[in-house]
Motif scaffolding. Sequence first.
Motif, PDB file in Angstrom:
ATOM      1  N   LEU A  84       0.841  -1.189   0.000  1.00 42.94           N
ATOM      2  CA  LEU A  84       0.000   0.000   0.000  1.00 42.94           C
ATOM      3  C   LEU A  84       0.880   1.244   0.000  1.00 42.94           C
ATOM      4  O   LEU A  84       2.003   1.215   0.516  1.00 42.94           O
ATOM      5  CB  LEU A  84      -0.910   0.027   1.234  1.00 42.94           C
ATOM      6  N   ALA A  85       0.354   2.321  -0.548  1.00 43.42           N
ATOM      7  CA  ALA A  85       1.086   3.589  -0.569  1.00 43.42           C
ATOM      8  C   ALA A  85       0.495   4.529   0.478  1.00 43.42           C
ATOM      9  O   ALA A  85      -0.672   4.910   0.387  1.00 43.42           O
ATOM     10  CB  ALA A  85       0.997   4.225  -1.950  1.00 43.42           C
ATOM     11  N   VAL A  86       1.315   4.874   1.464  1.00 41.92           N
ATOM     12  CA  VAL A  86       0.927   5.852   2.478  1.00 41.92           C
ATOM     13  C   VAL A  86       2.078   6.852   2.599  1.00 41.92           C
ATOM     14  O   VAL A  86       3.220   6.463   2.849  1.00 41.92           O
ATOM     15  CB  VAL A  86       0.656   5.204   3.855  1.00 41.92           C
ATOM     16  N   THR A  87       1.765   8.116   2.410  1.00 45.86           N
ATOM     17  CA  THR A  87       2.752   9.175   2.553  1.00 45.86           C
ATOM     18  C   THR A  87       2.728   9.646   4.006  1.00 45.86           C
ATOM     19  O   THR A  87       1.676  10.049   4.513  1.00 45.86           O
ATOM     20  CB  THR A  87       2.422  10.358   1.622  1.00 45.86           C
ATOM     21  N   THR A  88       3.877   9.573   4.675  1.00 42.02           N
ATOM     22  CA  THR A  88       3.930   9.966   6.083  1.00 42.02           C
ATOM     23  C   THR A  88       4.638  11.304   6.231  1.00 42.02           C
ATOM     24  O   THR A  88       5.492  11.675   5.417  1.00 42.02           O
ATOM     25  CB  THR A  88       4.652   8.911   6.939  1.00 42.02           C
ATOM     26  N   LEU A  89       4.283  12.011   7.302  1.00 45.02           N
ATOM     27  CA  LEU A  89       4.909  13.287   7.607  1.00 45.02           C
ATOM     28  C   LEU A  89       4.957  13.458   9.108  1.00 45.02           C
ATOM     29  O   LEU A  89       3.924  13.346   9.782  1.00 45.02           O
ATOM     30  CB  LEU A  89       4.113  14.440   6.972  1.00 45.02           C
ATOM     31  N   GLN A  90       6.172  13.718   9.637  1.00 41.36           N
ATOM     32  CA  GLN A  90       6.321  14.013  11.053  1.00 41.36           C
ATOM     33  C   GLN A  90       5.911  15.466  11.235  1.00 41.36           C
ATOM     34  O   GLN A  90       6.508  16.380  10.668  1.00 41.36           O
ATOM     35  CB  GLN A  90       7.769  13.794  11.500  1.00 41.36           C
ATOM     36  N   ARG A  91       4.805  15.647  12.005  1.00 37.07           N
ATOM     37  CA  ARG A  91       4.235  16.989  12.119  1.00 37.07           C
ATOM     38  C   ARG A  91       3.461  17.109  13.427  1.00 37.07           C
ATOM     39  O   ARG A  91       2.689  16.224  13.776  1.00 37.07           O
ATOM     40  CB  ARG A  91       3.302  17.219  10.933  1.00 37.07           C
ATOM     41  N   ASP A  92       3.660  18.210  14.104  1.00 38.62           N
ATOM     42  CA  ASP A  92       2.881  18.528  15.301  1.00 38.62           C
ATOM     43  C   ASP A  92       1.609  19.219  14.814  1.00 38.62           C
ATOM     44  O   ASP A  92       1.611  20.408  14.515  1.00 38.62           O
ATOM     45  CB  ASP A  92       3.682  19.424  16.235  1.00 38.62           C
ATOM     46  N   ILE A  93       0.542  18.470  14.723  1.00 37.01           N
ATOM     47  CA  ILE A  93      -0.718  18.964  14.160  1.00 37.01           C
ATOM     48  C   ILE A  93      -1.276  20.128  14.976  1.00 37.01           C
ATOM     49  O   ILE A  93      -1.972  20.997  14.444  1.00 37.01           O
ATOM     50  CB  ILE A  93      -1.746  17.811  14.035  1.00 37.01           C
ATOM     51  N   GLU A  94      -0.949  20.184  16.261  1.00 43.49           N
ATOM     52  CA  GLU A  94      -1.430  21.289  17.090  1.00 43.49           C
ATOM     53  C   GLU A  94      -0.801  22.612  16.673  1.00 43.49           C
ATOM     54  O   GLU A  94      -1.425  23.660  16.774  1.00 43.49           O
ATOM     55  CB  GLU A  94      -1.150  21.012  18.571  1.00 43.49           C
TER      56      GLU A  94
END
Length: 193
Positions: A84-94
């Motif tokens: 499966l293709a999932v693009t990840t991003l380390q991000r503080d959503i707050e």
Amino acid sequence: MTDSSAITNKWDQRYQHKTRAGDPCWLLRNNLHLLPSTGSSLDVACGLGANALCLAAQGLQSHGWDISTVALEKLTEFAQQQSLAVTTLQRDIEQQPPAANSFDVIVVSHFLYRPIMADLVAALKPGGLLFYQTFNQNKTTAAGPSSATYLLTPNELLTLLSPLQLHFYREDGRTGQLDSGLRDCSYFIGKKI
């Protein structure tokens, strides 16, 4: 150590020894028929990415954002194992909510930070769907957080997400037989018009 790095470390440690993504949240799993056949999706505070993997399996361009790099590395491995293709991003959503008109589907499961609710609504493209499931103050078990900061009040999602057209809402609360039903969480699906 800054607050952000302390939070990152906390979640990195929590995910360090996990070996599977787990299951998608109840709300998504039981309402797959509402998903569009194409488009982009975001799993907010995705953890190990069970929702992101589910969205990718449904044919959506799937994105998983989380503060934990450990969780995102594991999600990438799980996605590769399942082709499966999932693009990840380390991000503080707050601190960095998604930009306006970015996604066709957004899923939030077991995460609550009220100041970004309007940003989540704005991040939906016209016709986009928000799936939101998290713990509430009327929960009947010890599952989830204990602080009221992270627990919804009765009907709070209906107010916070009122700009969206309601498609689904469930909150069993403390009515009836408390040993059955879906007692600990509130569930909402809404569409941006």
